[in-house]
Design an enzyme around this catalytic site. Sequence first.
Site, mmCIF file in Angstrom:
data_model
loop_
_atom_site.group_PDB
_atom_site.id
_atom_site.type_symbol
_atom_site.label_atom_id
_atom_site.label_comp_id
_atom_site.label_asym_id
_atom_site.label_seq_id
_atom_site.Cartn_x
_atom_site.Cartn_y
_atom_site.Cartn_z
ATOM 1 N N GLU A 205 7.583 31.210 8.342
ATOM 2 C CA GLU A 205 8.747 30.882 8.135
ATOM 3 C C GLU A 205 9.197 31.732 6.800
ATOM 4 O O GLU A 205 9.506 31.234 5.918
ATOM 5 C CB GLU A 205 8.808 29.185 7.573
ATOM 6 N N ASN B 95 5.534 33.687 12.720
ATOM 7 C CA ASN B 95 5.794 32.510 13.470
ATOM 8 C C ASN B 95 7.026 31.718 12.483
ATOM 9 O O ASN B 95 7.189 31.976 11.270
ATOM 10 C CB ASN B 95 4.857 31.556 13.084
ATOM 11 N N HIS C 184 11.054 23.675 17.706
ATOM 12 C CA HIS C 184 11.445 22.067 17.308
ATOM 13 C C HIS C 184 12.792 21.650 17.469
ATOM 14 O O HIS C 184 13.621 22.317 17.064
ATOM 15 C CB HIS C 184 11.045 21.878 15.601
ATOM 16 N N GLU D 170 5.078 25.246 18.518
ATOM 17 C CA GLU D 170 5.188 23.921 17.901
ATOM 18 C C GLU D 170 6.147 23.213 18.601
ATOM 19 O O GLU D 170 6.753 22.495 18.105
ATOM 20 C CB GLU D 170 5.464 24.009 16.366
ATOM 21 N N ASP E 207 8.259 20.656 20.152
ATOM 22 C CA ASP E 207 8.568 19.064 20.226
ATOM 23 C C ASP E 207 10.144 18.942 20.477
ATOM 24 O O ASP E 207 10.894 19.908 19.957
ATOM 25 C CB ASP E 207 7.941 18.335 19.120
HETATM 26 C C1 XIL Z 1 3.861 19.956 9.387
HETATM 27 C C2 XIL Z 1 2.864 18.799 9.714
HETATM 28 O O1 XIL Z 1 2.985 18.294 11.085
HETATM 29 C C3 XIL Z 1 2.955 17.564 8.899
HETATM 30 O O2 XIL Z 1 1.711 16.732 9.087
HETATM 31 C C4 XIL Z 1 2.868 18.301 7.487
HETATM 32 O O3 XIL Z 1 3.156 17.307 6.661
HETATM 33 C C5 XIL Z 1 4.006 19.225 7.209
HETATM 34 O O4 XIL Z 1 3.834 20.331 8.042
HETATM 35 N N1 XIL Z 1 6.450 24.205 10.594
HETATM 36 C C6 XIL Z 1 5.294 24.448 10.568
HETATM 37 C C7 XIL Z 1 4.000 23.433 10.586
HETATM 38 O O5 XIL Z 1 4.911 25.549 10.589
HETATM 39 O O6 XIL Z 1 3.144 23.725 9.799
HETATM 40 C C8 XIL Z 1 4.646 21.997 10.156
HETATM 41 O O7 XIL Z 1 3.685 21.249 10.214
HETATM 42 C C9 XIL Z 1 6.018 21.701 11.125
HETATM 43 C C10 XIL Z 1 6.912 22.697 10.809
#
Ligand code: XIL
Length: 469
Positions: A160, A202, A238, A265, A267
């Site tokens: 990020e 990422n 996401h 990631e 979802d």
């Molecule tokens: C999130 C976790 O799921 C949570 O448990 C934590 O509190 C915050 O981070 N992008 C990412 C992940 O790269 O590391 C994040 O994970 C979600 C967003």
Amino acid sequence: MNHKRVLRLAVTVAATGALAAGMTMTLTSTASAGTTLKASAAEKGRYFGAAVAGQKLSDNAYVTILNREFNSVVAENDMKWDATEPQQGRFNYTGGDRLVAHAQANGMSVRGHALLWYQQEPGWAQNMSGSALRSAMINHVTQVATHFKGKIYAWDVVNEAFADGNSGGRRDSNLQRTGNDWIEAAFRAARVADPGAKLCYNDYNTDGINAKSTGIYNMVRDFKSRGVPIDCVGFQSHLGTSLSSDYQANLQRFADLGVDVQITELDVMGGGNQANIFAGVTRACMNVSRCTGITTWGVRDCDSWRGSDNALLFECNGNKKAAYTSVLNALNAGPAITPSPTTPGPTTPGPTSPPPTTPPPTTPPPTTPPPGPEGCTASVSLNSWNGGFVASVKVTAGSAGTNGWNVSVTLPGGASVTNTWSATASGSTGTVRFTNVNYNGRLAAGQVTEFGFQGTGSGAGLTPTCTAS
Ligand code: XIL
């Protein structure tokens, strides 16, 4: 994280794009019928993973699903900077080691997440800046990547770092303020520490061709042109209630730069369109030969960081959701990846094939495809510099699976192997034979594992020969 709630809205189309010409992989349409996510993904040469929060490993119902359906894991939090270096120079690998042990005991690969991220920095680093922070962050990359050396399939080296919106530029952070070259410095340090791991950038809100994904694309192109070691790009994905029509085209344009891509990631907002969106993402990955795997950010809805969005593939009681079935079907319908170690064959038919002596069958061919070749295949990707190289070797099991494997390569004169990971080398010059280590010898049909070696001299033209036992 509020910024995650600002999810892009776009048209829902799961485009099936034309395959780029000149790929080193070929895609063939092969119907299959795996009955778990991991088996179906493995049949197509991919992994299917989940983010795991450490404490969940003592939840039996959770672990049952994890072990049945997934063959890759990533630590949801346990490998982040605040977890691994809570005080400067004092490292804590308890959570990460526990996850790696679980993975190794269950034949899963591990994604490492994340060496550097502006969030979840430990307090001491948040308070640093300038050259002190630069050396602390490079030390962090070196220490953590060294600790997990040989155990990580791919590291999110930097997470990020790009801004949302239309700028296409970097996000402000104390890391960014150490100098624009902080990302490449991190990748170089990671390569030295763990030359066998694929090194990824990422990010999120990169779910189509937009200003942010284009900014990242330009960085990757620049890195490749200057020899900065980058192997892959992770698309967090996401997602909200729609999927961008150019989701697949975006993956493909990165792949065309010569990096792997992964969905890291995944979802999706629960509700009417969820199953379609999950299927669209899965199809997009299957249609891009360099898309090596998909990870969902958790297992069951109630494991998700997205609270009440019901964003995952399993209900809290463990039941499979419609989205699960749509993903499984998309995996099974996807084209298989067949590594082709040689250059593509001639486009015109060979001159001398004799005419068939029996008439062609009048009945349609059976719907189940003939089994693929037994044994195993191997392909090498090379990172070279003047005087040395790192070779990453992908081993793919044939239709019978393997109990063990070995790969032989013949090095050019003057070259020698100095270091090997995830395999044992016999010899170091001439023809060198690499044999599996105990945790990666047994592969299911189509399953892929990787090992690597470093050498001095030239590694040009290595042609691997794989033998299964
Ligand atoms: C999130 C976790 O799921 C949570 O448990 C934590 O509190 C915050 O981070 N992008 C990412 C992940 O790269 O590391 C994040 O994970 C979600 C967003």
